[in-house]
Write a protein that holds these residues in place. Sequence first.
Motif, PDB file in Angstrom:
ATOM      1  N   PRO A  73       1.796  10.415  -6.338  1.00 33.11           N
ATOM      2  CA  PRO A  73       2.460  11.657  -6.735  1.00 33.11           C
ATOM      3  C   PRO A  73       2.287  11.980  -8.206  1.00 33.11           C
ATOM      4  CG  PRO A  73       4.053   9.950  -6.164  1.00 33.11           C
ATOM      5  CD  PRO A  73       2.717   9.464  -5.766  1.00 33.11           C
ATOM      6  N   ASN A  74       1.620  11.128  -8.908  1.00 30.16           N
ATOM      7  CA  ASN A  74       1.387  11.369 -10.327  1.00 30.16           C
ATOM      8  C   ASN A  74      -0.093  11.353 -10.624  1.00 30.16           C
ATOM      9  OD1 ASN A  74       1.782  11.794 -12.979  1.00 30.16           O
ATOM     10  ND2 ASN A  74       2.529   9.745 -13.447  1.00 30.16           N
ATOM     11  N   PRO A  75      -0.803  12.332 -10.087  1.00 28.55           N
ATOM     12  CA  PRO A  75      -2.262  12.349 -10.216  1.00 28.55           C
ATOM     13  C   PRO A  75      -2.720  12.999 -11.499  1.00 28.55           C
ATOM     14  CG  PRO A  75      -1.512  14.124  -8.790  1.00 28.55           C
ATOM     15  CD  PRO A  75      -0.300  13.497  -9.408  1.00 28.55           C
ATOM     16  N   SER A  76      -1.786  13.178 -12.406  1.00 24.09           N
ATOM     17  CA  SER A  76      -2.126  13.924 -13.615  1.00 24.09           C
ATOM     18  C   SER A  76      -2.987  13.122 -14.560  1.00 24.09           C
ATOM     19  CB  SER A  76      -0.832  14.338 -14.319  1.00 24.09           C
ATOM     20  OG  SER A  76       0.032  13.212 -14.426  1.00 24.09           O
ATOM     21  N   SER A  77      -3.147  11.862 -14.252  1.00 28.45           N
ATOM     22  CA  SER A  77      -3.931  11.032 -15.161  1.00 28.45           C
ATOM     23  C   SER A  77      -5.419  11.291 -14.992  1.00 28.45           C
ATOM     24  CB  SER A  77      -3.609   9.560 -14.889  1.00 28.45           C
ATOM     25  OG  SER A  77      -3.544   9.335 -13.505  1.00 28.45           O
ATOM     26  N   GLY A  78      -6.177  10.532 -15.649  1.00 32.89           N
ATOM     27  CA  GLY A  78      -7.616  10.748 -15.665  1.00 32.89           C
ATOM     28  C   GLY A  78      -8.288  10.618 -14.330  1.00 32.89           C
ATOM     29  N   ARG A 132       0.838  -1.204   0.000  1.00 31.01           N
ATOM     30  CA  ARG A 132       0.000   0.000   0.000  1.00 31.01           C
ATOM     31  C   ARG A 132       0.869   1.249   0.000  1.00 31.01           C
ATOM     32  NH1 ARG A 132      -3.384  -3.065   3.515  1.00 31.01           N
ATOM     33  NH2 ARG A 132      -2.311  -2.238   5.339  1.00 31.01           N
ATOM     34  N   ALA A 133       1.884   1.220   0.827  1.00 27.12           N
ATOM     35  CA  ALA A 133       2.788   2.374   0.924  1.00 27.12           C
ATOM     36  C   ALA A 133       3.504   2.607  -0.397  1.00 27.12           C
ATOM     37  CB  ALA A 133       3.794   2.136   2.041  1.00 27.12           C
ATOM     38  N   ARG A 134       3.956   1.536  -1.000  1.00 27.34           N
ATOM     39  CA  ARG A 134       4.654   1.640  -2.279  1.00 27.34           C
ATOM     40  C   ARG A 134       3.763   2.276  -3.324  1.00 27.34           C
ATOM     41  NH1 ARG A 134       7.009  -3.182  -1.064  1.00 27.34           N
ATOM     42  NH2 ARG A 134       5.388  -4.447  -1.997  1.00 27.34           N
ATOM     43  N   HIS A 135       2.567   1.768  -3.415  1.00 32.08           N
ATOM     44  CA  HIS A 135       1.686   2.261  -4.461  1.00 32.08           C
ATOM     45  C   HIS A 135       1.248   3.688  -4.220  1.00 32.08           C
ATOM     46  CE1 HIS A 135       1.506  -1.861  -5.918  1.00 32.08           C
ATOM     47  NE2 HIS A 135       1.038  -1.341  -7.023  1.00 32.08           N
ATOM     48  N   ASP A 145     -11.092   0.304  -4.181  1.00 36.79           N
ATOM     49  CA  ASP A 145     -10.027  -0.634  -4.500  1.00 36.79           C
ATOM     50  C   ASP A 145      -9.121  -0.104  -5.583  1.00 36.79           C
ATOM     51  OD1 ASP A 145     -10.977  -2.300  -2.643  1.00 36.79           O
ATOM     52  OD2 ASP A 145     -12.095  -3.565  -4.001  1.00 36.79           O
ATOM     53  N   GLY A 146      -9.745   0.412  -6.590  1.00 35.06           N
ATOM     54  CA  GLY A 146      -8.952   0.797  -7.732  1.00 35.06           C
ATOM     55  C   GLY A 146      -8.296   2.133  -7.537  1.00 35.06           C
ATOM     56  N   MET A 147      -8.650   2.773  -6.452  1.00 32.93           N
ATOM     57  CA  MET A 147      -8.283   4.157  -6.331  1.00 32.93           C
ATOM     58  C   MET A 147      -6.828   4.402  -6.074  1.00 32.93           C
ATOM     59  SD  MET A 147      -9.908   6.302  -3.507  1.00 32.93           S
ATOM     60  CE  MET A 147     -10.396   7.556  -4.444  1.00 32.93           C
ATOM     61  N   LEU A 148      -6.295   3.994  -4.990  1.00 31.49           N
ATOM     62  CA  LEU A 148      -4.929   4.436  -4.796  1.00 31.49           C
ATOM     63  C   LEU A 148      -3.919   3.382  -5.098  1.00 31.49           C
ATOM     64  CD1 LEU A 148      -4.126   2.973  -2.110  1.00 31.49           C
ATOM     65  CD2 LEU A 148      -4.815   5.037  -1.007  1.00 31.49           C
ATOM     66  N   CYS A 149      -4.385   2.218  -5.421  1.00 35.59           N
ATOM     67  CA  CYS A 149      -3.371   1.249  -5.768  1.00 35.59           C
ATOM     68  C   CYS A 149      -3.280   1.131  -7.265  1.00 35.59           C
ATOM     69  CB  CYS A 149      -3.700  -0.102  -5.154  1.00 35.59           C
ATOM     70  SG  CYS A 149      -5.375  -0.576  -5.475  1.00 35.59           S
ATOM     71  N   GLY A 150      -4.272   1.678  -7.910  1.00 35.33           N
ATOM     72  CA  GLY A 150      -4.204   1.793  -9.354  1.00 35.33           C
ATOM     73  C   GLY A 150      -3.550   0.638 -10.058  1.00 35.33           C
ATOM     74  N   ILE A 151      -3.361  -0.411  -9.362  1.00 36.59           N
ATOM     75  CA  ILE A 151      -2.711  -1.511 -10.042  1.00 36.59           C
ATOM     76  C   ILE A 151      -3.748  -2.266 -10.817  1.00 36.59           C
ATOM     77  CG2 ILE A 151      -1.162  -1.729  -8.122  1.00 36.59           C
ATOM     78  CD1 ILE A 151      -2.581  -4.309  -7.482  1.00 36.59           C
ATOM     79  N   SER A 152      -3.370  -2.717 -11.958  1.00 38.80           N
ATOM     80  CA  SER A 152      -4.308  -3.525 -12.724  1.00 38.80           C
ATOM     81  C   SER A 152      -3.640  -4.835 -13.036  1.00 38.80           C
ATOM     82  CB  SER A 152      -4.686  -2.783 -13.995  1.00 38.80           C
ATOM     83  OG  SER A 152      -3.566  -2.102 -14.490  1.00 38.80           O
ATOM     84  N   LEU A 153      -3.109  -5.412 -12.025  1.00 44.97           N
ATOM     85  CA  LEU A 153      -2.386  -6.672 -12.212  1.00 44.97           C
ATOM     86  C   LEU A 153      -3.311  -7.740 -12.736  1.00 44.97           C
ATOM     87  CD1 LEU A 153      -0.454  -6.532  -8.869  1.00 44.97           C
ATOM     88  CD2 LEU A 153       0.354  -5.860 -11.122  1.00 44.97           C
TER      89      LEU A 153
END
Lengths: 146, 146
Positions: B94-99, B85-88, B138-146
């Motif tokens: 820090p890169n919230p410039s996306s959609g 969680r911390a890593r993500h 869920d998808g919010m701050l981990c933004g991972i789509s593994l």
Amino acid sequence: MLDNLKRVMENGKGVNVEGAVPSEQEVNQPKPAKRARTSFTADQLQVMQAQFAQDNNPDAQTLQKLAERTGLSRRVIQVWFQNCRARHKKHVSPNPSSGAPVSSLQSTRLSPLIDEFQYTAFAPVDTPMLTALHSYMDGMLCGISL
Amino acid sequence: MLDNLKRVMENGKGVNVEGAVPSEQEVNQPKPAKRARTSFTADQLQVMQAQFAQDNNPDAQTLQKLAERTGLSRRVIQVWFQNCRARHKKHVSPNPSSGAPVSSLQSTRLSPLIDEFQYTAFAPVDTPMLTALHSYMDGMLCGISL
DNA sequence: TTCTAATCAGGCGTAACCAC
DNA sequence: GTGGTTACGCCTGATTAGAA
């Protein structure tokens, strides 16, 4: 101080989930006797909250029935009701909410979240919904309707 | 000092994944034991990542299930999720410039709160709503789509 | 060096307990 | 019963330290 030491113990140790008896420990081992902390399941909470909404101070008989129904011990149920009454009194009373207020306590954390939904692209939340959520927050603590 | 005590406790209970097992140590003989560092197998990682994609903050029961499934200790799993969680948060946030209009929100404190909605008897929130909330979180701050 | 598992220090909510 | 307290469990954020 001593709390820290206990926290260390927590690290390697197991879990206690159901309201069942935690575990037996050695008699000859003068352990500090770790206090067991029950974590309720959704089902158990639902049962208790439903009862609380109807009667926040159930008698012994009702308590027993709840214990049977949830599989928890009567004492645990009793304590939960005590704590829930205390919580309710502490958080709801000092804020004699009128029309459509938001309780000052937990909503602090939630409100900013809810606001987020209005900005987000895929939030399936419309404004009435938010209102519902907010009023829900008011009585949420123990599942009590104000 | 106290650090040694902690280490001894953990070593005694925990599992050493790598073969690197330092010898057994007497409790009353404080030697700065080496800190154990688990290295995960591909399998274990896959299991944890799959869970993370679905829920980045699993509850105790889920944690336990993962522990059984991977053969790792619950604590190790828990730490992995914390670190992940911390890593993500650090790398994605820090890169919230996306959609995605993701801001400072933390799903952490929220999840248990949201869960409350399911427990309550009179929740003015219907299930689809909850599902939406969950996937949002869920998808919010981990933004991972593994 | 970088990456990251593990630890530390602190905060929060609350089940369990205690004194009344 | 209540109000107040203790301590458990879980979290974050920063840090420490083992390996690639």
